[in-house]
Design a protein around this motif. Structure first.
Motif, PDB file in Angstrom:
ATOM      1  N   ASN A  84      -9.661  29.865  -8.934  1.00 24.55           N
ATOM      2  CA  ASN A  84      -9.357  30.485 -10.219  1.00 24.55           C
ATOM      3  C   ASN A  84     -10.193  31.755 -10.335  1.00 24.55           C
ATOM      4  O   ASN A  84     -11.347  31.709 -10.706  1.00 24.55           O
ATOM      5  CB  ASN A  84      -9.687  29.502 -11.349  1.00 24.55           C
ATOM      6  CG  ASN A  84      -9.536  30.128 -12.721  1.00 24.55           C
ATOM      7  OD1 ASN A  84      -8.946  31.212 -12.860  1.00 24.55           O
ATOM      8  ND2 ASN A  84     -10.076  29.474 -13.735  1.00 24.55           N
ATOM      9  N   THR A  86      -9.121  34.500 -12.066  1.00 25.57           N
ATOM     10  CA  THR A  86      -8.478  35.312 -13.079  1.00 25.57           C
ATOM     11  C   THR A  86      -9.497  36.259 -13.719  1.00 25.57           C
ATOM     12  O   THR A  86     -10.659  35.906 -13.879  1.00 25.57           O
ATOM     13  CB  THR A  86      -7.801  34.402 -14.133  1.00 25.57           C
ATOM     14  OG1 THR A  86      -7.119  35.213 -15.059  1.00 25.57           O
ATOM     15  CG2 THR A  86      -8.792  33.518 -14.845  1.00 25.57           C
ATOM     16  N   ASN A 109      -5.041  31.075  -8.754  1.00 23.84           N
ATOM     17  CA  ASN A 109      -4.862  31.959  -9.905  1.00 23.84           C
ATOM     18  C   ASN A 109      -5.638  33.260  -9.696  1.00 23.84           C
ATOM     19  O   ASN A 109      -6.859  33.280  -9.737  1.00 23.84           O
ATOM     20  CB  ASN A 109      -5.338  31.248 -11.181  1.00 23.84           C
ATOM     21  CG  ASN A 109      -4.835  31.920 -12.433  1.00 23.84           C
ATOM     22  OD1 ASN A 109      -4.471  33.111 -12.404  1.00 23.84           O
ATOM     23  ND2 ASN A 109      -4.823  31.193 -13.535  1.00 23.84           N
ATOM     24  N   SER A 111      -4.621  36.008 -11.533  1.00 25.17           N
ATOM     25  CA  SER A 111      -4.083  36.847 -12.603  1.00 25.17           C
ATOM     26  C   SER A 111      -5.130  37.812 -13.154  1.00 25.17           C
ATOM     27  O   SER A 111      -6.336  37.557 -13.071  1.00 25.17           O
ATOM     28  CB  SER A 111      -3.545  35.964 -13.735  1.00 25.17           C
ATOM     29  OG  SER A 111      -4.590  35.268 -14.367  1.00 25.17           O
ATOM     30  N   TYR A 131       0.414  25.524  -8.421  1.00 21.57           N
ATOM     31  CA  TYR A 131       0.406  26.694  -9.309  1.00 21.57           C
ATOM     32  C   TYR A 131       0.101  27.947  -8.493  1.00 21.57           C
ATOM     33  O   TYR A 131      -0.902  27.987  -7.784  1.00 21.57           O
ATOM     34  CB  TYR A 131      -0.698  26.591 -10.362  1.00 21.57           C
ATOM     35  CG  TYR A 131      -0.558  25.493 -11.374  1.00 21.57           C
ATOM     36  CD1 TYR A 131       0.683  24.983 -11.738  1.00 21.57           C
ATOM     37  CD2 TYR A 131      -1.691  24.990 -12.002  1.00 21.57           C
ATOM     38  CE1 TYR A 131       0.781  23.977 -12.685  1.00 21.57           C
ATOM     39  CE2 TYR A 131      -1.593  23.983 -12.951  1.00 21.57           C
ATOM     40  CZ  TYR A 131      -0.352  23.487 -13.280  1.00 21.57           C
ATOM     41  OH  TYR A 131      -0.270  22.493 -14.224  1.00 21.57           O
ATOM     42  N   ASP A 133      -0.344  31.879  -9.528  1.00 24.01           N
ATOM     43  CA  ASP A 133      -0.337  32.874 -10.600  1.00 24.01           C
ATOM     44  C   ASP A 133      -0.956  34.176 -10.108  1.00 24.01           C
ATOM     45  O   ASP A 133      -2.178  34.290  -9.996  1.00 24.01           O
ATOM     46  CB  ASP A 133      -1.094  32.337 -11.821  1.00 24.01           C
ATOM     47  CG  ASP A 133      -0.876  33.193 -13.060  1.00 24.01           C
ATOM     48  OD1 ASP A 133      -0.388  34.339 -12.917  1.00 24.01           O
ATOM     49  OD2 ASP A 133      -1.189  32.731 -14.173  1.00 24.01           O
ATOM     50  N   ILE A 155       4.688  26.093 -10.935  1.00 23.44           N
ATOM     51  CA  ILE A 155       4.625  27.332 -11.701  1.00 23.44           C
ATOM     52  C   ILE A 155       4.486  28.499 -10.738  1.00 23.44           C
ATOM     53  O   ILE A 155       3.585  28.519  -9.890  1.00 23.44           O
ATOM     54  CB  ILE A 155       3.429  27.320 -12.677  1.00 23.44           C
ATOM     55  CG1 ILE A 155       3.589  26.191 -13.698  1.00 23.44           C
ATOM     56  CG2 ILE A 155       3.295  28.672 -13.370  1.00 23.44           C
ATOM     57  CD1 ILE A 155       2.471  26.136 -14.725  1.00 23.44           C
TER      58      ILE A 155
HETATM   59  C1  LIG Z   1      -4.344  31.524 -14.747  1.00 25.20           C
HETATM   60  O1  LIG Z   1      -5.440  31.863 -15.567  1.00 25.20           O
HETATM   61  C2  LIG Z   1      -5.065  32.438 -16.817  1.00 25.20           C
HETATM   62  C3  LIG Z   1      -6.330  32.835 -17.544  1.00 25.20           C
HETATM   63  O2  LIG Z   1      -7.251  31.773 -17.583  1.00 25.20           O
HETATM   64  C4  LIG Z   1      -4.251  31.430 -17.603  1.00 25.20           C
HETATM   65  O3  LIG Z   1      -3.817  32.015 -18.829  1.00 25.20           O
HETATM   66  C5  LIG Z   1      -3.036  31.017 -16.781  1.00 25.20           C
HETATM   67  O4  LIG Z   1      -2.338  30.006 -17.460  1.00 25.20           O
HETATM   68  C6  LIG Z   1      -3.486  30.483 -15.432  1.00 25.20           C
HETATM   69  N1  LIG Z   1      -2.306  30.213 -14.629  1.00 25.20           N
HETATM   70  C7  LIG Z   1      -1.956  28.984 -14.265  1.00 25.20           C
HETATM   71  C8  LIG Z   1      -0.704  28.896 -13.454  1.00 25.20           C
HETATM   72  O5  LIG Z   1      -2.623  27.992 -14.563  1.00 25.20           O
END
Ligand SMILES: *[C@@H]1O[C@H](CO)[C@@H](O)[C@H](O)[C@H]1NC(C)=O
Ligand SMILES: *[C@@H]1O[C@H](CO)[C@@H](O)[C@H](O)[C@H]1NC(C)=O
Ligand SMILES: *[C@@H]1O[C@H](CO)[C@@H](O)[C@H](O)[C@H]1NC(C)=O
Ligand SMILES: *[C@@H]1O[C@H](CO)[C@@H](O)[C@H](O)[C@H]1NC(C)=O
Ligand SMILES: *[C@@H]1O[C@H](CO)[C@@H](O)[C@H](O)[C@H]1NC(C)=O
Length: 195
Positions: A84, A86, A109, A111, A131, A133, A155
């Motif tokens: 993660n 992000t 993730n 993102s 997941y 992202d 996702i």
């Molecule tokens: C990735 O991280 C962002 C920010 O924390 C969050 O909004 C998003 O849902 C996450 N994506 C997944 C697929 O969990």
């Protein structure tokens, strides 16, 4: 069993019993090195939380990536299960990311960074991925049709990038997919409808 065979058997058993439990095996050391190699290819801000990603053996405990690397979660076997990262100020590409060495990754993730360049077809090696992202970056090129091999994928979020071409028909193979989020790109058309 002959006595020499028995001796060999007993010795082997003894060795197995006396071996410490390999909490962090060499294969997961390999996984940690995947992250270090990729990190080295990125531009990351000073004081980045990724400064917790430090090479071995600077830090004595080999389980450190699982316990103290930012954004890394391991499974019970000490394999990297979630990444993660992000909103971590990352700038760079995925060229140096060795997808084929992270067998157990389920959540990925990235993102809200400044990652650019293509999404490599090697993403197909993440066969346990649930997941993915990569939204809110600057990825370009096409959605690799190989994503259609990620059968656990639930996702897939790629919105707000610079991805072009059609949505590959192969994504229709993704029986577990519940969220496909691709708006704000340069996609040219919809070649299938999720049923
Ligand atoms: C990735 O991280 C962002 C920010 O924390 C969050 O909004 C998003 O849902 C996450 N994506 C997944 C697929 O969990
Ligand atoms: C090893 O990691 C721990 C936890 O992050 C940290 O407190 C310690 O200073 C590190 N040791 C070295 C030698 O870098
Ligand atoms: C991912 O990281 C962000 C920022 O560090 C954090 O806010 C979020 O809760 C994390 N998400 C998960 C699922 O751990
Ligand atoms: C991790 O990946 C390996 C290789 O694909 C697999 O054999 C193993 O069962 C996986 N472990 C978990 C906990 O998913
Ligand atoms: C978007 O991608 C195209 C190539 O597909 C490239 O020429 C263009 O500069 C990119 N735009 C941005 C804003 O990154």
């Amino acid at each position: 069993m002959s006595s020499s065979n028995f001796l060999l058997f007993s010795l082997t058993l003894l060795i197995i019993i006396l071996s410490p439990i390999p909490y962090f095996t060499s294969a997961s050391l390999e996984e940690a090195n995947v992250l270090l190699k990729w990190k080295a290819s990125l531009q990351i801000p000073k004081n980045s939380l990724l400064s917790s990603w430090i090479p071995f053996p600077l830090n004595s405990s080999a389980s450190v990536p699982c316990t103290s690397w930012f954004g890394v979660v391991c499974n019970a076997d000490g394999r990297i299960q979630k990444l993660n990262l992000t909103s971590s100020g990352l700038m760079g590409t995925l060229h140096r990311f060795s997808f084929s060495l992270l067998h157990n990754l389920t959540h990925f993730n990235l993102s809200l960074n400044n990652l650019y360049g293509p999404i490599p077809a090697e993403v197909r090696h993440l066969s346990n991925l649930v997941y993915l992202d990569f939204s809110l970056n600057k990825f370009s090129g096409v959605i690799p049709p190989e994503i259609g091999n990620l059968h656990q994928l639930t996702i897939l979020s790629l919105y707000s990038n610079n991805i072009s071409g059609p949505i590959p028909i192969e994504l229709g193979n993704l029986k577990s997919l519940t969220h496909l989020v691709v708006y704000k790109n340069q996609l040219s058309g919809y070649s299938f409808i999720i049923g």
